[in-house]
Design an enzyme around this catalytic site. Structure first.
Site, PDB file in Angstrom:
ATOM      1  N   ARG A  57     -11.119  11.198   4.760  1.00  0.00           N
ATOM      2  CA  ARG A  57     -11.100   9.868   5.376  1.00  0.00           C
ATOM      3  C   ARG A  57     -12.426   9.531   6.051  1.00  0.00           C
ATOM      4  O   ARG A  57     -12.491   8.660   6.921  1.00  0.00           O
ATOM      5  CB  ARG A  57      -9.926   9.701   6.345  1.00  0.00           C
TER       6      ARG A  57
ATOM      7  N   HIS B  51      -5.324   8.184   0.717  1.00  0.00           N
ATOM      8  CA  HIS B  51      -3.935   8.556   0.426  1.00  0.00           C
ATOM      9  C   HIS B  51      -3.832   9.139  -0.983  1.00  0.00           C
ATOM     10  O   HIS B  51      -3.081  10.087  -1.230  1.00  0.00           O
ATOM     11  CB  HIS B  51      -3.010   7.340   0.546  1.00  0.00           C
TER      12      HIS B  51
ATOM     13  N   ASP C 183      -5.431   3.131  -1.709  1.00  0.00           N
ATOM     14  CA  ASP C 183      -6.290   3.725  -0.684  1.00  0.00           C
ATOM     15  C   ASP C 183      -6.719   5.107  -1.187  1.00  0.00           C
ATOM     16  O   ASP C 183      -5.882   5.998  -1.367  1.00  0.00           O
ATOM     17  CB  ASP C 183      -5.488   3.802   0.627  1.00  0.00           C
TER      18      ASP C 183
ATOM     19  N   GLU D 293     -12.139   1.678   4.741  1.00  0.00           N
ATOM     20  CA  GLU D 293     -11.181   1.971   5.805  1.00  0.00           C
ATOM     21  C   GLU D 293     -11.296   3.475   6.037  1.00  0.00           C
ATOM     22  O   GLU D 293     -10.571   4.275   5.450  1.00  0.00           O
ATOM     23  CB  GLU D 293      -9.756   1.580   5.396  1.00  0.00           C
TER      24      GLU D 293
ATOM     25  N   GLU E  28       0.825  -1.213   0.000  1.00  0.00           N
ATOM     26  CA  GLU E  28       0.000   0.000   0.000  1.00  0.00           C
ATOM     27  C   GLU E  28       0.857   1.260   0.000  1.00  0.00           C
ATOM     28  O   GLU E  28       1.512   1.560   0.994  1.00  0.00           O
ATOM     29  CB  GLU E  28      -0.900  -0.014   1.244  1.00  0.00           C
TER      30      GLU E  28
ATOM     31  N   GLU F 117       2.941   9.654   6.218  1.00  0.00           N
ATOM     32  CA  GLU F 117       3.067   8.315   6.811  1.00  0.00           C
ATOM     33  C   GLU F 117       4.274   7.541   6.305  1.00  0.00           C
ATOM     34  O   GLU F 117       4.742   6.626   6.976  1.00  0.00           O
ATOM     35  CB  GLU F 117       1.782   7.512   6.573  1.00  0.00           C
TER      36      GLU F 117
ATOM     37  N   HIS G  18      -8.922   0.648  -0.740  1.00  0.00           N
ATOM     38  CA  HIS G  18      -9.495   1.193   0.497  1.00  0.00           C
ATOM     39  C   HIS G  18     -10.410   2.346   0.118  1.00  0.00           C
ATOM     40  O   HIS G  18     -10.004   3.293  -0.555  1.00  0.00           O
ATOM     41  CB  HIS G  18      -8.386   1.630   1.467  1.00  0.00           C
TER      42      HIS G  18
HETATM   43  C1  LER Z   1      -2.621   3.589   6.931  1.00  0.00           C
HETATM   44  O1  LER Z   1      -2.857   4.937   6.743  1.00  0.00           O
HETATM   45  C2  LER Z   1      -3.441   2.783   6.032  1.00  0.00           C
HETATM   46  O2  LER Z   1      -4.016   3.262   5.090  1.00  0.00           O
HETATM   47  C3  LER Z   1      -3.555   1.365   6.326  1.00  0.00           C
HETATM   48  O3  LER Z   1      -4.291   0.709   5.358  1.00  0.00           O
HETATM   49  C4  LER Z   1      -2.172   0.803   6.460  1.00  0.00           C
HETATM   50  O4  LER Z   1      -2.176  -0.402   7.071  1.00  0.00           O
HETATM   51 MN    MN Z   2      -5.330   2.102   3.815  1.00  0.00          MN
END
Ligand code: LER
Ligand code: MN
Length: 271
Positions: free
Chosen positions: A219, A190, A187, A248, A154, A160, A213
């Site tokens: 978020r 991100h 994700d 997530e 990921e 991060e 994600h």
């Molecule tokens: C962390 O920001 C994230 O997106 C998780 O999926 C990482 O394990």
């Molecule tokens: Mn993630």
């Protein structure tokens, strides 16, 4: 077919983090099933803390699949990273991820390598960190392959990690590796920070896209931020992606509301 999943975190130290359901695997599965999710994604404290037989029974009872298993607790609880300067820490990190690969692989699903990838700096050069990461992927991805699944890598946002923040950079790193059993976890949170064009980045990942994600720009659940989901959903369908979009996101205003908003968005865009 694109399927829906929702996260359940069992890691007390991660409370307040981007997970929809918390602490109680049974209750999380019951709620996920009641709302109509296809699968759950679990963040355990350690693979050994999960009871595989009990989980199998729980999934069967609720007619749910397991989508993937996260490894973030290795970082959150023990500060383990695959790119740590200390060889003992790297070894413990590898063992932690390997145990999750073995557990998830027993269900035919992938483990997620996110926070445990670490970062360069503090005396570790970028070249050294990437060499360690390549070496670890070279050991861990074949382990997943032996269990008929892949390892999910990921790319995270700049706050991060400083290894890879975009799909293009991650793909360039993965391309020359001997193991081709690493897929990308994209994700959307991100990506909203790092990508110029989220849909174009997903298309670039193409067959290397293994998991998504599903979170909005802030978020929160999809639809409660300012990411334009229409071109993202159109691209995922058009490129024939047939994995999970897994929520997530923050349990805001609470778990139930975030889960309901997620499944409503999922139905709007993918059904
Ligand atoms: C962390 O920001 C994230 O997106 C998780 O999926 C990482 O394990
Ligand atoms: Mn993630």
């Amino acid at each position: 077919m694109i399927r829906s999943a929702v996260t359940i975190s069992l890691v007390p130290e991660s409370r307040g983090g981007p997970f929809v359901f918390w602490d109680d695997l049974e209750a999380g599965c019951a709620q996920a099933a009641a709302l109509g999710f296809d699968a759950v994604e679990i963040f355990p404290t350690h693979a050994d803390d999960l009871d595989g037989l009990a989980l199998r029974e729980l999934l069967r009872k609720h007619n749910l699949q397991l989508a993937a298993v996260g490894t973030g607790a290795g970082w959150v609880r023990r500060k383990l990273r695959l790119t740590d300067p200390d060889p003992h820490v790297r070894m413990c990190a590898r063992d932690f991820v390997a145990a999750v690969i073995d557990f998830a692989g027993g269900f035919g699903v992938p483990a997620i390598l996110g926070s445990m990838q670490g970062r360069w700096g503090d005396g570790v050069s970028r070249e050294q960190a990437l060499a360690w990461l390549a070496e670890e992927l070279g050991q861990l991805a074949p382990r997943a392959h032996a269990l008929d699944t892949c390892l999910l890598y990921e790319p995270l946002n700049r706050y991060e990690t400083n290894l890879f923040n975009t799909v293009a950079d991650a793909l360039e790193f993965l391309r020359p590796l001997r193991t081709q059993n690493v897929k990308l976890l994209c994700d959307l949170f991100h990506m909203a920070i790092e990508e110029t064009d989220i849909a174009a980045a997903l298309r670039l990942a193409g067959p290397k896209l293994g998991h998504v994600h599903f979170a909005d720009s802030n978020r929160r659940a999809i639809g409660w931020g300012h990411t334009d989901i229409a071109p993202i959903a159109a691209t995922l369908k058009d490129m024939g992606y047939d994995g999970y979009v897994s929520a997530e996101c923050f349990a805001l205003p609470d778990s139930d509301a975030a889960a309901r908003q997620t499944i409503a968005s999922f139905r709007r865009w993918f059904r």
